[in-house]
Scaffold this motif. Sequence first.
Motif, mmCIF file in Angstrom:
data_model
loop_
_atom_site.group_PDB
_atom_site.id
_atom_site.type_symbol
_atom_site.label_atom_id
_atom_site.label_comp_id
_atom_site.label_asym_id
_atom_site.label_seq_id
_atom_site.Cartn_x
_atom_site.Cartn_y
_atom_site.Cartn_z
ATOM 1 N N LYS A 182 0.848 -1.187 0.000
ATOM 2 C CA LYS A 182 0.000 0.000 0.000
ATOM 3 C C LYS A 182 0.882 1.236 0.000
ATOM 4 O O LYS A 182 2.102 1.153 0.181
ATOM 5 N N CYS A 184 1.695 4.797 1.908
ATOM 6 C CA CYS A 184 1.568 5.586 3.134
ATOM 7 C C CYS A 184 2.070 6.979 2.769
ATOM 8 O O CYS A 184 3.282 7.241 2.788
ATOM 9 N N THR A 191 2.553 -4.267 3.883
ATOM 10 C CA THR A 191 1.607 -4.340 4.998
ATOM 11 C C THR A 191 1.896 -5.514 5.924
ATOM 12 O O THR A 191 1.381 -5.555 7.045
ATOM 13 N N LYS A 195 3.162 -0.706 9.410
ATOM 14 C CA LYS A 195 1.829 -0.189 9.696
ATOM 15 C C LYS A 195 1.819 1.315 9.434
ATOM 16 O O LYS A 195 2.755 2.024 9.830
ATOM 17 N N CYS A 196 0.765 1.823 8.784
ATOM 18 C CA CYS A 196 0.655 3.237 8.441
ATOM 19 C C CYS A 196 -0.455 3.875 9.264
ATOM 20 O O CYS A 196 -1.587 3.393 9.277
ATOM 21 N N CYS A 197 -0.117 4.972 9.966
ATOM 22 C CA CYS A 197 -1.092 5.735 10.745
ATOM 23 C C CYS A 197 -1.067 7.179 10.259
ATOM 24 O O CYS A 197 -0.151 7.949 10.600
ATOM 25 N N SER A 206 2.698 -5.198 11.808
ATOM 26 C CA SER A 206 1.910 -5.493 10.612
ATOM 27 C C SER A 206 0.582 -4.718 10.631
ATOM 28 O O SER A 206 -0.004 -4.482 11.694
ATOM 29 N N ASP A 207 0.141 -4.368 9.439
ATOM 30 C CA ASP A 207 -1.177 -3.717 9.316
ATOM 31 C C ASP A 207 -2.297 -4.649 9.768
ATOM 32 O O ASP A 207 -3.359 -4.195 10.190
ATOM 33 N N ASN A 208 -2.079 -5.939 9.658
ATOM 34 C CA ASN A 208 -3.097 -6.927 9.975
ATOM 35 C C ASN A 208 -3.003 -7.453 11.402
ATOM 36 O O ASN A 208 -3.748 -8.374 11.764
ATOM 37 N N CYS A 214 -4.317 2.333 15.434
ATOM 38 C CA CYS A 214 -3.849 3.709 15.290
ATOM 39 C C CYS A 214 -4.711 4.657 16.107
ATOM 40 O O CYS A 214 -5.933 4.473 16.231
#
Length: 603
Positions: A182, A184, A191, A195-197, A206-208, A214
């Motif tokens: 993804k 950011c 991902t 992790k993107c905030c 991890s995003d998952n 966040c």
Amino acid sequence: MLSISIISIFTIFCDFKVVFAGQDSSNESTCIGHSIQTYQKQTAICCRHGIEPKYSGDGQEQDCCSNQTYIIDTQLCCEKSVVFKITDNGRETKCCGSLRYDPKDETKLCCNGKLHEKKLGKRSWCCGQLKMKSNERCCKDLHGDVAIHKKKPYMKCCQTEYYNKGSHYCFRNRKILPLHQKLCGDQLYDTRTNKCCMKKLYNNISDNDPDYDCCGVKVFHKAMKKCCSLSNLIPAATSCCQKESYNTKTERCCDNGPIKFQKHSEQCCGATLYDSKTQGCCGTRSFNISTHTCCSSSGNMVAKYTDNKCCGTTTYNSKAKVCCAFENKIEIVNKSEDNHDSCCSSGSMNVSESFSKNTHYCSLGKVISNEIKMCGSFEYKKDSDICCQGVFEKDGKLNGKKCCGVGTFSKATHLCCTNQIYSRKERRRCDKKPSNGLLNRRPRNMKTSAKGVCRICNDSKRFFVKALKSNGFDVCKRQALKVRIISQRRHSGKRRIKMIIQTDLYSEKDYERKKIEVLLPCSCRRIRASKAILITELEDFRETVRLGDSDILLPWYSSVRKHVLRQWKTCKTKKNDLVVNNMLEIKSFIDYKYNKLTEKNLK
């Protein structure tokens, strides 16, 4: 010097040469091409190369095509070329770029101005200016560029590119990325390991991962922290109050933030605390419940044991006024006498008056003395008359009748079972069905069960005409209304009919499409007539009315209408002298419970 009064100006671009055409209030216009010339719009046209006649020598209308003219009815202008519209074999053609073609020719395909050859019997489609087959797919981008790809399962378009949706996706309809990648901000990330905030990237998370989340641009562990107002992190064991944390065991969350309480009965009232055992909250103010009453959440209060009372959300002086409430409508009415303590109002709240409960009561929007008994809007005597759920029958008890739902019956000839009237000839018992198949099969010589106002359910046009000729219907009533039936349904064993009153045939009064709902005192099959004549003594109609056997409901036919008006002329001219025997008036279904208003309902 040439003076021109121009009302509208438009510019025509022809091979990088500009032609201006001006129009004045007269029929004369100006053509600015190689030279400035004036021309008459009715007889000439302005082209790139100058002025040309609007009609040819044969009288056919012409138009411009680059540096030449063409006849509109017989020729086409395909870009800069003039071609004939009809071919030698009589087929009409169209333009495809600078060429003409027959749109019904199955061997030609025009794609955005470009002509293609196709095999007879083979299906082809256009992809921009390109030709594609049935096993191909057209992918387009935002700029109009196209690309043709061979159809494959699990494949999709991303602008002009083709990708496998099982392993990739089209990011914002612009770029093909793997499913685990993804953006950011402007940075591409994985991902599975990041992790993107809010455009801030964190590594090694991890995003998952379900344990992390966040909070604005911050990342936190759910078991340790809690996000408050998407900006502040508070301990997970606390709760959020405004933008800070508070302890639910020792504090209350009020308008301006947490406040410590001393008793568990203390609750928030605006930005302060109050004791719910002895106090109440009126808007944002606390008050003593033993001395005051709250009328509305806006903070409107009145003192108890005084003349001031609540009427909905407002206050009033109970010594001079009374509170009149009807469903969601509230009105304060001046007392006509000092001893009045209640209010009586119509459904529309147009007429309201005060009265005393000790001497009067309210019925259908009217104040009536306690000595008078009412059935709907009629006075009745308990010893001689009958009132069946608001439907009145005069001298019903003297004639030996009793109530069965909204109708009346004689025990000698009929039987009442679950508010339904049955003839004793049916040999019916209330706990059993009729024997010998009488419920499903009726002998030919047995008369129909529908009678009176319910005859419209079963009887034919011939019956009504014959009955009117022999004076079988008493049409000497106040009015004969022409009505239009808009819907009907069965409800609780009765037939409910929604209709529109159009006019009165007797007085020719126009009701301006007044809508009412009528309840027939029988369970009949669907009325096939769309228009009807309602002959009744009723003058005032409410939303729902009930029909009785003294009313007449006839299907609308010209012959029926003619006999009704002919018989009406033989009636007495003064309506006040009309005598109607065994009258069962149309009365309103009591939707509004006027006589059940209590102090509990008012509150």
